[in-house]
Design a protein around this motif. Structure first.
Motif, mmCIF file in Angstrom:
data_model
loop_
_atom_site.group_PDB
_atom_site.id
_atom_site.type_symbol
_atom_site.label_atom_id
_atom_site.label_comp_id
_atom_site.label_asym_id
_atom_site.label_seq_id
_atom_site.Cartn_x
_atom_site.Cartn_y
_atom_site.Cartn_z
ATOM 1 N N LEU A 1 0.860 -1.111 0.005
ATOM 2 C CA LEU A 1 -0.103 0.037 -0.141
ATOM 3 C C LEU A 1 0.832 1.290 -0.077
ATOM 4 C CD1 LEU A 1 -2.715 -1.173 2.346
ATOM 5 C CD2 LEU A 1 -2.864 -1.088 0.011
ATOM 6 N N LYS A 2 0.238 2.244 -0.222
ATOM 7 C CA LYS A 2 0.916 3.669 -0.077
ATOM 8 C C LYS A 2 1.435 3.889 1.400
ATOM 9 C CE LYS A 2 -1.144 6.496 -3.534
ATOM 10 N NZ LYS A 2 -1.964 7.540 -3.902
ATOM 11 N N PRO A 3 2.645 4.585 1.553
ATOM 12 C CA PRO A 3 3.523 4.707 2.688
ATOM 13 C C PRO A 3 2.546 5.333 3.981
ATOM 14 C CG PRO A 3 5.016 5.276 0.987
ATOM 15 C CD PRO A 3 3.501 5.284 0.358
ATOM 16 N N LEU A 4 1.651 6.179 3.487
ATOM 17 C CA LEU A 4 0.941 6.907 4.544
ATOM 18 C C LEU A 4 -0.032 5.763 5.202
ATOM 19 C CD1 LEU A 4 0.107 10.316 2.736
ATOM 20 C CD2 LEU A 4 1.777 9.830 4.571
ATOM 21 N N ASP A 5 -0.454 4.880 4.557
ATOM 22 C CA ASP A 5 -1.512 4.024 4.862
ATOM 23 C C ASP A 5 -0.734 2.737 5.671
ATOM 24 O OD1 ASP A 5 -3.241 4.240 1.919
ATOM 25 O OD2 ASP A 5 -3.378 5.436 3.837
ATOM 26 N N THR A 6 0.765 2.552 5.395
ATOM 27 C CA THR A 6 1.343 1.479 6.048
ATOM 28 C C THR A 6 1.943 1.926 7.315
ATOM 29 O OG1 THR A 6 3.172 1.897 4.824
ATOM 30 C CG2 THR A 6 1.520 0.344 4.052
ATOM 31 N N ALA A 7 2.602 2.897 7.731
ATOM 32 C CA ALA A 7 3.371 3.163 8.771
ATOM 33 C C ALA A 7 3.506 4.755 8.804
ATOM 34 C CB ALA A 7 4.694 2.313 8.985
ATOM 35 N N GLU B 1 -9.805 -5.647 -1.400
ATOM 36 C CA GLU B 1 -11.155 -6.627 -1.955
ATOM 37 C C GLU B 1 -12.040 -5.851 -3.136
ATOM 38 O OE1 GLU B 1 -13.470 -7.134 1.238
ATOM 39 O OE2 GLU B 1 -12.276 -8.771 2.281
ATOM 40 N N LEU B 2 -11.775 -4.406 -3.042
ATOM 41 C CA LEU B 2 -12.465 -3.751 -4.131
ATOM 42 C C LEU B 2 -11.590 -3.839 -5.666
ATOM 43 C CD1 LEU B 2 -13.266 -0.271 -2.769
ATOM 44 C CD2 LEU B 2 -14.951 -2.069 -3.396
ATOM 45 N N THR B 3 -10.293 -4.127 -5.373
ATOM 46 C CA THR B 3 -9.667 -4.253 -6.707
ATOM 47 C C THR B 3 -9.601 -5.664 -7.267
ATOM 48 O OG1 THR B 3 -7.825 -2.732 -5.706
ATOM 49 C CG2 THR B 3 -7.284 -4.048 -7.746
ATOM 50 N N ALA B 4 -9.842 -6.633 -6.314
ATOM 51 C CA ALA B 4 -9.997 -8.053 -6.503
ATOM 52 C C ALA B 4 -11.401 -8.069 -7.377
ATOM 53 C CB ALA B 4 -9.908 -9.019 -5.471
ATOM 54 N N ILE B 5 -12.586 -7.499 -6.721
ATOM 55 C CA ILE B 5 -13.746 -7.619 -7.135
ATOM 56 C C ILE B 5 -13.702 -7.084 -8.506
ATOM 57 C CG2 ILE B 5 -16.152 -6.629 -7.128
ATOM 58 C CD1 ILE B 5 -15.805 -6.776 -4.103
ATOM 59 N N ASP B 6 -12.841 -6.010 -8.973
ATOM 60 C CA ASP B 6 -13.049 -5.483 -10.288
ATOM 61 C C ASP B 6 -12.531 -6.229 -11.371
ATOM 62 O OD1 ASP B 6 -14.191 -2.807 -9.469
ATOM 63 O OD2 ASP B 6 -12.233 -2.010 -8.802
ATOM 64 N N ALA C 1 -14.527 -0.954 -18.517
ATOM 65 C CA ALA C 1 -14.721 -0.345 -17.361
ATOM 66 C C ALA C 1 -14.126 -0.967 -16.129
ATOM 67 C CB ALA C 1 -16.471 -0.168 -17.288
ATOM 68 N N ALA C 2 -14.378 -2.380 -16.020
ATOM 69 C CA ALA C 2 -13.799 -3.077 -14.952
ATOM 70 C C ALA C 2 -12.291 -2.916 -14.722
ATOM 71 C CB ALA C 2 -14.132 -4.469 -15.093
ATOM 72 N N LEU C 3 -11.590 -2.903 -16.029
ATOM 73 C CA LEU C 3 -9.924 -2.843 -16.043
ATOM 74 C C LEU C 3 -9.664 -1.620 -15.669
ATOM 75 C CD1 LEU C 3 -9.144 -4.875 -19.250
ATOM 76 C CD2 LEU C 3 -8.772 -5.731 -16.843
ATOM 77 N N LYS C 4 -10.443 -0.562 -16.050
ATOM 78 C CA LYS C 4 -10.134 0.806 -15.739
ATOM 79 C C LYS C 4 -10.400 1.241 -14.263
ATOM 80 C CE LYS C 4 -11.189 5.712 -17.075
ATOM 81 N NZ LYS C 4 -11.901 6.687 -18.124
ATOM 82 N N ARG C 5 -11.429 0.547 -13.561
ATOM 83 C CA ARG C 5 -11.697 0.825 -12.098
ATOM 84 C C ARG C 5 -10.557 0.059 -11.383
ATOM 85 N NH1 ARG C 5 -16.954 -0.687 -13.578
ATOM 86 N NH2 ARG C 5 -16.532 -2.821 -12.754
ATOM 87 N N ALA C 6 -10.057 -0.944 -11.936
ATOM 88 C CA ALA C 6 -8.848 -1.851 -11.101
ATOM 89 C C ALA C 6 -7.725 -1.051 -11.212
ATOM 90 C CB ALA C 6 -8.843 -3.187 -11.920
ATOM 91 N N ASP C 7 -7.500 -0.246 -12.401
ATOM 92 C CA ASP C 7 -6.184 0.373 -12.270
ATOM 93 C C ASP C 7 -6.239 1.443 -11.614
ATOM 94 O OD1 ASP C 7 -3.734 0.968 -14.057
ATOM 95 O OD2 ASP C 7 -4.785 2.620 -14.421
ATOM 96 N N ILE D 1 -5.855 0.509 -8.013
ATOM 97 C CA ILE D 1 -4.248 0.381 -7.580
ATOM 98 C C ILE D 1 -3.480 1.517 -7.614
ATOM 99 C CG2 ILE D 1 -2.199 -0.919 -8.500
ATOM 100 C CD1 ILE D 1 -3.917 -2.817 -9.652
ATOM 101 N N ALA D 2 -3.781 2.481 -8.430
ATOM 102 C CA ALA D 2 -3.156 3.644 -8.475
ATOM 103 C C ALA D 2 -3.328 4.556 -7.252
ATOM 104 C CB ALA D 2 -3.408 4.760 -9.795
ATOM 105 N N ALA D 3 -4.686 4.454 -6.581
ATOM 106 C CA ALA D 3 -5.090 5.334 -5.527
ATOM 107 C C ALA D 3 -4.635 4.580 -4.218
ATOM 108 C CB ALA D 3 -6.642 5.586 -5.724
#
Length: 365
Positions: free
Chosen positions: A225-231, A271-276, A294-300, A303-305
């Protein structure tokens, strides 16, 4: 004494020789003249006899030649008579043969008329047999063909299974090839055209795309995950980070199940990315191009966010998503033309016996 002697004596002059001497001198002359005349006469007689003999011989030769010519003419006449008799006999024989031929022609004409009637009867019988064949063997094959075409269309419309639909079309073509009625031969071209359309829309990398999506769904669970979310310990040198850490030691926000907020957010993002990605798999199997993109775009976007875009694993995941977005599935095709054509042909064939019986009943009055 002859008159000549007396004449010679009376007119003889004096001193002339006497009559005896003159007779002696004239006798040889007279004898030689007589001999010459006799010889001449004999020669003439011989010549006349020779001429007569030659003429007779010539006449005999002419008669013989004439007899030979007459015999030849007689033979020719006899041969002509025999030829004429043979010609008469041949003409009589030809007349007899012509009479026989006329009788045969009459009988053949009658037989032809009877054969024409029999042929019409046979045609009617063959038509009935063809109808029975169509209603039996051919009808069974046509039912099988129609069932296979309907099954292929429904399978493609419901499940977008182009491979299964193409297999059903191949079986339908085999069943239609065994139909004896030539009116259904053109239907095979329509079936072949729809089979080719199904083969063209079949994506070559379907299995690879599904495998890549499955691998991405597995890899999402391990992406950083992004550094702000991990530690927050990495930003301890900042003044605001010290204040945030102090407040965090005093006030802690937790979920009702006792899980930390950071852990719950990370699980929710994965889970959201896996659902996409799962929706992209479903859209790919359904050949839904818009839903897939649309599903590939939501997954990308997810992941970017939510994940660290600088991490190699995240970069690799986004690269795979970009590759999958470039490989769009083919546009769906419209099936059912061959099925409609088959139904129309069967309807036309079903109407033919009724029309034929109506025409026959109408012609009898």
């Amino acid at each position: 004494m002859s008159q000549d002697d007396s004449f010679s004596r009376s007119e003889a002059p004096d001193g002339a020789p006497s009559g005896s001497s003159r007779a002696r001198s004239a006798s040889p002359r007279r004898g030689s003249g007589t001999l010459a005349v006799a010889l001449l006469l004999s020669l003439v007689a011989i010549g006349g006899a020779g001429y007569v003999g030659w003429r007779q011989w010539q006449q005999a030769q002419d008669n013989a030649a004439g007899n030979t010519a007459l015999q030849g003419l007689q033979r020719r006449v006899d041969s002509l008579e025999s030829v004429a008799k043979a010609g008469d006999s041949e003409r009589n024989l030809l007349r007899q043969r012509l009479g026989d031929a006329d009788q045969v022609n009459r009988s053949l004409r009658e037989e032809l008329l009877s054969q024409a009637e029999r042929t019409r009867n046979l045609e009617d019988a063959v038509a009935k047999l063809s109808e029975k064949t169509l209603s039996g063997h051919d009808a069974m094959l046509l039912d099988e063909t129609e069932s296979l075409l309907r099954m292929a269309k429904e399978r493609y419309d419901l499940f977008h299974d182009a491979q299964g639909a193409a297999a059903a079309y191949a079986l339908a073509d085999q069943a239609l090839a065994a139909v004896n009625d030539g009116a259904f031969s053109g239907l095979r071209q329509s079936i072949g055209a729809e089979r080719e359309a199904l083969a063209k829309i079949q994506p070559a990398s379907l299995d690879a795309s599904l495998t890549a999506l499955s691998a991405l769904r597995t890899a999402v669970l391990e992406l950083p995950l992004k550094p702000l979310d991990t530690a927050a310990s990495d930003a301890s040198s900042s003044h605001w980070s010290r204040i945030t850490a102090a407040i965090g030691n005093v006030v802690k926000v937790q979920r009702t199940n006792g899980a930390p907020l950071s852990v719950a957010d990370a699980r929710f993002a994965r889970e959201l990315t896996a659902i996409d990605l799962a929706q992209a798999q479903a859209a790919l199997l359904a050949s839904d191009r818009d839903a897939y993109a649309a599903a590939l775009k939501r997954a990308d976007t997810g992941i970017a966010a939510q994940f660290d875009t600088n991490a190699p694993a995240v970069k690799q995941a986004r690269t795979q998503l970009a590759t999958l977005q470039a490989q769009q599935p083919s546009a769906p095709v419209q099936l059912g033309a061959a099925l409609s054509e088959l139904r129309n042909l069967r309807a036309v064939h079903a109407l033919k016996p009724a029309n034929a019986s109506t025409g026959t009943n109408g012609a009898k009055p």
